[in-house]
Design a protein around this motif. Structure first.
Motif, mmCIF file in Angstrom:
data_model
loop_
_atom_site.group_PDB
_atom_site.id
_atom_site.type_symbol
_atom_site.label_atom_id
_atom_site.label_comp_id
_atom_site.label_asym_id
_atom_site.label_seq_id
_atom_site.Cartn_x
_atom_site.Cartn_y
_atom_site.Cartn_z
ATOM 1 N N GLU A 154 0.846 -1.210 0.000
ATOM 2 C CA GLU A 154 0.000 0.000 0.000
ATOM 3 C C GLU A 154 0.878 1.255 0.000
ATOM 4 O OE1 GLU A 154 -3.066 0.038 -0.494
ATOM 5 O OE2 GLU A 154 -3.904 -1.875 0.129
ATOM 6 N N ARG A 157 -0.765 4.702 0.211
ATOM 7 C CA ARG A 157 -1.225 5.044 1.560
ATOM 8 C C ARG A 157 -0.049 5.515 2.416
ATOM 9 N NH1 ARG A 157 -5.198 7.227 4.379
ATOM 10 N NH2 ARG A 157 -5.656 6.207 6.346
ATOM 11 N N ARG A 304 -7.772 0.588 4.224
ATOM 12 C CA ARG A 304 -6.806 -0.111 3.384
ATOM 13 C C ARG A 304 -6.463 -1.471 3.965
ATOM 14 N NH1 ARG A 304 -3.788 3.818 -0.402
ATOM 15 N NH2 ARG A 304 -5.038 5.677 -0.107
ATOM 16 N N ASP A 325 -8.911 7.618 -1.464
ATOM 17 C CA ASP A 325 -9.504 6.942 -0.308
ATOM 18 C C ASP A 325 -10.865 6.342 -0.643
ATOM 19 O OD1 ASP A 325 -7.377 7.476 1.337
ATOM 20 O OD2 ASP A 325 -8.198 9.360 2.100
ATOM 21 N N HIS A 328 -10.369 2.847 -1.984
ATOM 22 C CA HIS A 328 -10.004 1.877 -0.961
ATOM 23 C C HIS A 328 -11.169 1.597 -0.013
ATOM 24 C CE1 HIS A 328 -5.787 1.590 -2.054
ATOM 25 N NE2 HIS A 328 -5.808 2.883 -2.255
#
Length: 464
Positions: A154, A157, A304, A325, A328
């Motif tokens: 990720e 992120r 996530r 976002d 996710h």
């Protein structure tokens, strides 16, 4: 493609079969053979497509040969959140049960003692969040010179959470000759620069356009107002056939308040947000997975990597600030080929955020209810109304229920009151300038038109 055709060991295939899988997802079929050939990888795929297993499975076979040394992990997996790190650890336990591999999980919010003891024994796989890893490294509790395999999960992120400087610092402490795997659902420019700097001739495997629409997830916008959000949400929950649902909020305080509101209305709701300690977050997540609660109100800490089977619905109580976002969040449903539904509550102030989401995904999200608000949101939520005094709105200065009803009611003619002559303000004199009331039992005598009795004290002179 079947896992048996990829080249994994018999022990690993046995564990995969016992987990109920035999077909590899596209990202797994593309990544696993290249990892086994010791290539650096950039994996780009939507959340919920099996990215975690695509690096866990080949790592188990690679690490099956070798021996761990104290304080020197043989491989390192970096994850942005505690929940995602814990989920990666669960994958290793599930698929590596027929391999004698040691593992340590370094996450914040828990005591360091057990983590340090595990490192002192030596571990084959170290799964960590960047903050806790750097903390232990600076204390001299870990050495990274023996780590020959690095996984950054990720990565976008990581960028959002400000971990990129930490990751760059960690990469400088690893051996120059190593295998590096980088996974992400999106690939913004800073992540591309990170890959160019620390990966050697990587193979890029992209199974879907970044942030593209997942066909298994039905997406809807639900128009509402700020004061009517909770009413709208409860109406949607009642109207939908919800098995398990995750509700995302932008703020931790909103998570707490909404979870309590749902509980007051009789829903089996829990919460996960960043102010909770790790043990409480883990316990709440376990309750959700076990079915003790079927609604989880969460901040983006759960957006996530959180993999809970059977999540039928995702609700965005707040439209996310960052369009990535959104991808996710809704990816918590519609996983592993299942169908899911995602609803985003929108107010007029969310227009720009929704436009950015639709530009990113290339998909115009339909409005639930054919373009009209799905539920009646005219009446404010009961909890909101009860909260008015706590927000500093008194009955004297604020707009209460009575005021709201007065606005909605038809105007009635006010009763005509008998008017009283108002005394001009400038004619009002201070109390010490007013003459005392006359006493009728005093001596008589005229006084500038006064034809009543003369007060006796007026005959007394005063020196000036």
């Amino acid at each position: 493609m079947k896992f048996a055709d990829i080249g994994l060991s018999d022990e690993l295939l046995r564990a995969i079969d016992e987990s109920g899988y035999n077909e590899a997802t596209p990202i797994q079929a593309g990544v696993i053979p290249s990892v086994l050939m010791m290539r650096d990888i950039i994996g780009i795929a939507q959340t919920g497509t099996g990215k975690t297993a695509s690096f866990v499975l080949p790592m188990i076979d690679i690490l099956a040969h070798g021996r761990a040394r104290a304080l020197m992990p043989r491989s390192l997996i970096l994850a942005p959140t505690r929940e995602l790190a814990a989920q990666v650890a669960e994958n290793f336990e599930k698929y590596g049960k027929y391999h004698k591999l040691s593992m340590a999980l370094l996450i914040g919010g828990v005591q360091m003692g057990d983590q340090v003891k595990a490192l002192e024994k030596g571990v084959d796989v170290l799964i960590a969040t960047p903050g806790r890893l750097m903390d232990l490294f600076e204390r001299g509790k870990i050495l990274l010179t023996g780590c020959n395999l690095l996984v950054i999960d990720e990565a976008d992120r990581m960028l959002d959470m400000g971990f990129i400087p930490d990751i760059e610092n960690i990469c400088t402490k690893l051996p120059a000759t190593r295998q590096t795997l980088l996974f992400s659902a999106t690939m913004p420019a800073p992540i591309k620069r990170l890959a160019d700097k620390f990966l050697s001739n990587p193979k890029t495997i992209e199974v879907a356009r970044p942030a593209s629409r997942n066909e298994n997830i039905e997406q809807f916008l639900v128009k509402t107002s700020e004061r009517g959000k909770r009413d709208t949400l409860r109406s949607l929950i009642e109207a939908e056939d919800i098995k398990t649902a995750i509700i995302f909020c932008n703020r931790k305080t909103t998570v707490r308040e909404l979870a309590k509101s749902l509980q007051r209305y009789g829903y089996k709701a829990g919460e996960i947000q960043g102010d909770m300690d790790q043990s409480s977050r883990t316990a709440e997540l376990d309750r959700f997975k076990a079915g003790t609660i079927n609604i989880l109100v969460a901040s983006d800490v759960a957006a996530r990597g959180l993999d809970v089977k059977g999540v039928s619905h995702v609700f965005n109580f707040d439209a996310p600030w960052h369009p990535d976002d959104y991808v996710h969040r809704i990816g918590r449903t519609g996983r592993a080929g299942a169908q899911g539904r995602a609803f985003t509550l929108v107010t007029p102030s969310d227009d720009e955020a929704i436009d950015n989401i639709q530009k990113l995904t290339g998909y115009k999200i339909p409005v639930h209810g054919g373009g009209a608000p799905a539920v009646d949101v005219a009446q404010p939520d009961r909890d909101e109304a009860e909260a008015e005094p706590r927000r500093g709105r008194s009955a004297r200065g604020g707009r209460g229920k009575a005021a709201a009803k007065a606005e909605k009611a038809p105007a009635r003619p006010a009763p005509v009151a008998e008017a009283r002559p108002a005394k001009p303000r400038e004619d009002r004199k201070p109390r010490n300038d007013r003459k005392p009331a006359p006493r009728h039992d005093d001596l008589d005598g005229p006084d500038d038109g006064w034809n009543g009795p003369m007060p006796g004290f007026l005959s007394v002179g005063f020196d000036t």
